[in-house]
Write a protein that holds these residues in place. Sequence first.
Motif, short mmCIF file in Angstrom:
data_model
loop_
_atom_site.label_atom_id
_atom_site.label_comp_id
_atom_site.label_asym_id
_atom_site.label_seq_id
_atom_site.Cartn_x
_atom_site.Cartn_y
_atom_site.Cartn_z
N GLY A 3 0.68 -1.36 0.21
CA GLY A 3 -0.14 0.08 0.09
C GLY A 3 0.85 1.19 -0.08
N ASN A 4 0.05 2.50 -0.15
CA ASN A 4 0.82 3.62 -0.17
C ASN A 4 1.27 3.83 1.35
N GLU A 5 2.53 4.73 1.41
CA GLU A 5 3.06 4.99 2.65
C GLU A 5 3.32 6.23 2.82
N TYR A 6 2.53 7.08 4.02
CA TYR A 6 2.55 8.21 4.15
C TYR A 6 3.26 8.60 5.68
N VAL A 7 4.30 9.46 5.58
CA VAL A 7 5.05 9.85 6.89
C VAL A 7 4.85 10.93 7.44
N TYR A 8 5.08 10.95 8.79
CA TYR A 8 4.88 12.26 9.60
C TYR A 8 5.97 12.97 9.29
N ARG A 9 5.73 14.32 9.10
CA ARG A 9 6.59 15.49 9.01
C ARG A 9 7.09 16.05 10.24
N ILE A 10 8.51 16.01 10.54
CA ILE A 10 8.58 16.44 11.73
C ILE A 10 9.04 18.26 11.72
N ARG A 11 9.25 18.58 10.79
CA ARG A 11 10.18 19.97 10.65
C ARG A 11 9.19 20.92 11.61
N PRO A 12 7.89 20.91 11.32
CA PRO A 12 7.19 21.85 12.55
C PRO A 12 7.26 21.62 14.07
N THR A 59 9.58 12.87 21.58
CA THR A 59 8.82 13.49 20.76
C THR A 59 9.16 13.17 19.31
N TRP A 60 10.27 13.74 18.93
CA TRP A 60 11.05 13.79 17.73
C TRP A 60 11.16 12.45 17.44
N LEU A 61 11.68 11.46 18.14
CA LEU A 61 11.81 9.97 17.85
C LEU A 61 10.35 9.43 17.56
N THR A 62 9.21 9.68 18.14
CA THR A 62 8.00 9.17 17.84
C THR A 62 7.45 9.74 16.45
N ALA A 63 7.54 10.79 16.35
CA ALA A 63 7.17 11.48 15.20
C ALA A 63 7.94 11.10 13.80
N ARG A 64 9.20 10.67 13.93
CA ARG A 64 10.07 10.52 12.94
C ARG A 64 9.60 8.91 12.44
N SER A 65 8.89 8.09 13.34
CA SER A 65 8.96 6.67 13.19
C SER A 65 7.31 6.55 12.77
N LYS A 66 6.42 7.55 12.94
CA LYS A 66 5.19 7.32 12.38
C LYS A 66 4.89 7.20 11.06
N ILE A 74 -6.98 -2.69 4.73
CA ILE A 74 -6.58 -2.15 5.90
C ILE A 74 -5.96 -0.84 5.85
N ILE A 75 -5.86 -0.07 6.86
CA ILE A 75 -5.11 0.98 7.21
C ILE A 75 -4.19 0.57 8.39
N VAL A 76 -2.94 0.84 8.10
CA VAL A 76 -1.83 0.65 9.28
C VAL A 76 -1.30 1.68 9.81
N PHE A 77 -1.39 2.07 11.19
CA PHE A 77 -0.64 3.00 11.85
C PHE A 77 0.58 2.50 12.60
N ARG A 78 1.69 2.94 12.17
CA ARG A 78 2.84 2.53 12.87
C ARG A 78 3.86 3.48 13.34
N SER A 79 4.35 3.11 14.33
CA SER A 79 5.23 3.94 15.11
C SER A 79 6.29 3.08 16.01
N TYR A 121 1.03 14.76 8.02
CA TYR A 121 1.38 13.65 7.12
C TYR A 121 1.73 13.96 5.64
N PHE A 122 2.88 13.35 5.19
CA PHE A 122 3.18 13.76 3.68
C PHE A 122 3.24 12.53 2.90
N PRO A 123 2.58 12.84 1.73
CA PRO A 123 1.79 13.74 1.06
C PRO A 123 0.34 13.62 1.50
N PHE A 124 -0.12 14.61 2.09
CA PHE A 124 -1.59 14.79 2.72
C PHE A 124 -2.60 14.62 1.60
N ASN A 125 -2.56 15.17 0.42
CA ASN A 125 -3.60 15.20 -0.64
C ASN A 125 -3.81 13.83 -0.95
#
Length: 151
Positions: A3-12, A59-66, A74-79, A121-125
């Motif tokens: 499936g398509n994988e979307y990552v959490y942006r931690i820059r903010p 928090t950074w480590l968690t966000a980096r792994s989301k 299915i929808i999988v949420f990973r961290s 989440y990137f890319p959100f669209n």
Amino acid sequence: MEGNEYVYRIRPLVVPGLAFIILYPIIVGALSYLLNLPELYLRIFSWIYIVSTIFLLLTWLTARSKRIIVEGNIIVFRSIFGRQILEPKDIRKASFYWVSRSEEVVQIRAGKKIYYLSNLYFPFNELLTDLEQFILNHNIRSNLASHYGTE
């Protein structure tokens, strides 16, 4: 997983966190020098700094792994704290909301848990498109039609 994988942006999260990590000791040091703070206050400020820095790093480590992976069924949420797999039968409702500054947020209710997806989440669209298709394909209750004005 295919499936398509979307990552959490931690820059903010990084910029304010780095500003705190850099500026806090400078400000406390300047206050200590100017006001001749007792050693007890410096120890308290030091512990506040250490604990806050540890929480920022976690928090950074968690966000980096989301990650979110949307597959056919299915929808999988990973961290780093684990993995939640949502099947269509688990999802009670998906709600789409507009919040300040015309940002869109998706709320997914699954049992007693609530998941929020935002433009962090990137890319959100593409994530929104995949979620819309998932909702339509599996007839999940949502406000999708009224949210986009197609009702």
